[in-house]
Design an enzyme around this catalytic site. Structure first.
Site, PDB file in Angstrom:
ATOM      1  N   LYS A 179       0.827  -1.212   0.000  1.00  0.00           N
ATOM      2  CA  LYS A 179       0.000   0.000   0.000  1.00  0.00           C
ATOM      3  C   LYS A 179       0.866   1.268   0.000  1.00  0.00           C
ATOM      4  O   LYS A 179       2.064   1.212   0.229  1.00  0.00           O
ATOM      5  CB  LYS A 179      -0.940  -0.010   1.211  1.00  0.00           C
ATOM      6  CG  LYS A 179      -1.926  -1.181   1.193  1.00  0.00           C
ATOM      7  CD  LYS A 179      -2.886  -1.088   0.027  1.00  0.00           C
ATOM      8  CE  LYS A 179      -4.064  -2.033   0.128  1.00  0.00           C
ATOM      9  NZ  LYS A 179      -3.882  -3.330  -0.533  1.00  0.00           N
TER      10      LYS A 179
HETATM   11  C1  LIG Z   1      -9.896  -2.362  -1.717  1.00  0.00           C
HETATM   12  C2  LIG Z   1      -9.364  -3.164  -0.558  1.00  0.00           C
HETATM   13  N1  LIG Z   1     -10.199  -3.490   0.439  1.00  0.00           N
HETATM   14  C3  LIG Z   1      -9.774  -4.189   1.498  1.00  0.00           C
HETATM   15  C4  LIG Z   1      -8.466  -4.620   1.609  1.00  0.00           C
HETATM   16  C5  LIG Z   1      -8.072  -5.443   2.777  1.00  0.00           C
HETATM   17  O1  LIG Z   1      -6.988  -4.916   3.480  1.00  0.00           O
HETATM   18  P1  LIG Z   1      -5.962  -5.894   4.243  1.00  0.00           P
HETATM   19  O2  LIG Z   1      -5.208  -6.655   3.214  1.00  0.00           O
HETATM   20  O3  LIG Z   1      -5.112  -4.958   5.023  1.00  0.00           O
HETATM   21  O4  LIG Z   1      -6.778  -6.774   5.117  1.00  0.00           O
HETATM   22  C6  LIG Z   1      -7.560  -4.285   0.591  1.00  0.00           C
HETATM   23  C7  LIG Z   1      -6.142  -4.657   0.628  1.00  0.00           C
HETATM   24  O5  LIG Z   1      -5.638  -5.665   0.552  1.00  0.00           O
HETATM   25  C8  LIG Z   1      -8.024  -3.566  -0.524  1.00  0.00           C
HETATM   26  O6  LIG Z   1      -7.203  -3.254  -1.532  1.00  0.00           O
END
Ligand SMILES: Cc1ncc(COP(=O)(O)O)c(C=O)c1O
Length: 368
Positions: A179
Site C-alpha cells: 500500500k
Molecule cells: C480495496 C481493498 N479493500 C480491502 C483490503 C483489505 O486490506 P488488508 O489486506 O489490510 O486486510 C484491501 C487490501 O488488501 C483492498 O485493496
C-alpha cells in the site's frame, strides 16, 4: 525484473522499529496512540483507531453499525473481495452495482435504483487511489438514512473537493506491504462518531477498557507498537511519496498518449494518489501481461475475477448484471508504480508496453 510494487523502507524505519524492540514494550501502546492521533489529524477526522489490517477495520465498522442477517449493503464487485467478505461476515448481503468504465469506481448514478427497504449502507471503494463521487453518495445516503463506509484501503491521502478519503463516513484503511504507506500488515478505522469510536476501541481490545473487565463482546484486532513505529515514519514520507507516484503517472500519461489504450483519468476536484496505474488494453490483455513479463516487467491484474463471479458468492444466489465490471476484469492491467521506480526502470516499462501493444494490434476501441 521490475516488480509491480516495492515498499519504501529505509534506515529510519529500521531505527524506529529497533527502538521499540529494545524498549521491550511491543504490544499496542504509546506509539500506536501517537500513530492514531497523527492519522486522525492527517485525514481531518476526530478519531483514528488502529487495527491489525484493513479487512478487520471493515469488519469492525460493519459490526459497529449493527449490520445483521437480512440487511443489504450497496457496493461494487470490482474490488478486492475483502470488501464484500467483511459485509458477509455480519450475515448481511452485498448488493453489487456497476462501475464507471473510465474511473473503475462505483457508478453513483446507479445506486438509487439498488436501494430497497433492507438497505443499510453504501460502501464506495476508492480503488487505485481515486475517491468515488462522494457528492452524490453522501447526498443519497442522507436522503435515505444510510451509513457511508468508505473502503479507503487503496487511497491514503486522496482527496475529493479538498477532503481526505475516510473523512466522509466511516473509513477503512489497509497498511499492507504494497500500500502507499505500510506497516507490513495493519489498518485504520476513521470516524467523527465519538460513541462508535469508543465502541471500536473496545471491540478491538477484547471488549476491555480496564484489564479483565469485558464491557462488550470484543476480539483482538490490535496493532503492535512495532508496526506503529514503522507507520509513523511512513506517514512522514507519505506526501513526498504521493508526489513521486503522481510524477511517475504523469510520465506514463505522456509516454502513452499516442497508444490506443485507456489511460487512468483524474477528474476535477479530486487528487489521485495512484496506488495503481491501471490501463485498459482490451482482449489482448493476458498476452500483453505475458510479453511484459518476458521483457522483465511484472504487471498486475486487479482484479481478474470480480466478486460476483467468485464461486462462494455465486452460491449465495446474488444476482448482478455488471457489464462494465466484467469488461474491466477482462481488459485492465496495472503497471509498476512505486516511489522508488527509477527513470531507467520506467523507460523499460514504457518501451515494453509500446512493443507489446503494437505486436498485439490493440484497437483504438479501448479508448472509448
Ligand atoms: C480495496 C481493498 N479493500 C480491502 C483490503 C483489505 O486490506 P488488508 O489486506 O489490510 O486486510 C484491501 C487490501 O488488501 C483492498 O485493496
Amino acid at each position: 525484473m521490475i516488480p509491480i510494487a516495492r515498499p519504501d523502507i529505509g534506515e529510519e524505519e529500521v531505527d524506529a522499529v529497533s527502538e521499540v524492540l529494545r524498549s521491550g514494550m511491543l504490544a499496542q501502546g504509546k506509539r500506536t496512540a501517537e500513530f492514531e492521533a497523527r492519522w486522525a489529524d492527517y485525514c481531518g477526522v476526530k478519531h483514528a483507531i488502529a487495527t491489525s489490517n484493513g479487512t478487520l477495520a471493515l469488519m469492525a465498522i460493519f459490526a459497529g453499525i449493527g449490520l445483521v442477517p437480512g440487511d443489504e449493503v450497496i457496493t461494487v464487485s470490482h474490488t478486492f473481495p475483502a470488501t464484500a467478505n467483511a459485509i458477509l461476515s455480519t450475515g448481511a448481503m452485498p448488493v453489487f452495482v456497476d462501475i464507471e468504465p473510465d474511473t473503475y469506481l462505483i457508478d453513483a448514478a446507479r445506486i438509487e435504483a439498488a436501494i430497497t427497504p433492507r438497505t443499510r449502507a453504501i460502501v464506495p471503494v476508492h480503488l487505485f487511489g481515486l475517491v468515488a463521487d462522494m457528492d452524490m453518495i453522501t447526498a443519497l445516503a442522507d436522503r435515505h438514512g444510510l451509513a457511508v463506509v468508505e473502503d479507503a484501503c487503496q487511497a491514503h491521502g486522496a482527496t475529493f473537493r479538498g477532503r481526505r478519503a475516510g473523512s466522509f463516513g466511516f473509513g477503512a484503511f489497509s497498511l499492507y506491504a504494497t500500500k502507499n504507506m505500510t506497516t507490513g500488515e495493519g489498518g485504520f478505522i476513521t470516524t467523527d462518531d465519538d460513541h462508535l469510536a469508543d465502541w471500536f476501541r473496545l471491540y478491538r481490545n477484547q471488549g476491555m477498557r480496564e484489564r479483565y473487565h469485558h464491557e462488550i463482546l470484543g476480539y483482538n484486532f490490535r496493532m503492535t507498537d512495532i508496526a506503529a513505529a514503522m507507520g509513523l515514519v511512513q506517514l512522514d514520507k507519505l506526501e513526498r511519496n504521493t508526489a513521486r507516484r503522481q510524477a511517475i503517472a504523469k510520465r506514463y500519461d505522456e509516454a502513452f498518449a499516442d497508444l490506443p489504450i485507456r489511460l487512468p483519468i483524474w477528474p476535477d476536484g479530486r487528487t489521485h494518489v495512484y496506488h495503481q496505474y491501471t490501463i485498459g488494453v482490451g482482449s489482448a490483455r493476458d498476452q500483453i501481461v505475458a510479453e511484459m513479463k518476458d521483457a522483465g516487467v511484472i504487471c498486475g491484474i486487479y482484479y481478474p475475477i470480480p466478486c460476483h463471479r467468485q464461486a462462494y458468492v455465486m452460491e449465495l444466489g446474488i444476482e448482478a448484471d455488471l457489464p462494465n465490471t466484467d469488461a474491466a476484469a477482462a481488459s485492465c492491467m496495472s503497471l509498476p508504480m512505486y516511489p522508488g521506480l527509477t527513470e531507467a526502470e520506467q523507460q523499460q516499462v514504457i518501451g515494453a508496453l509500446h512493443t507489446a501493444v503494437h505486436s498485439n494490434a490493440v484497437g483504438a476501441g479501448n479508448r472509448a
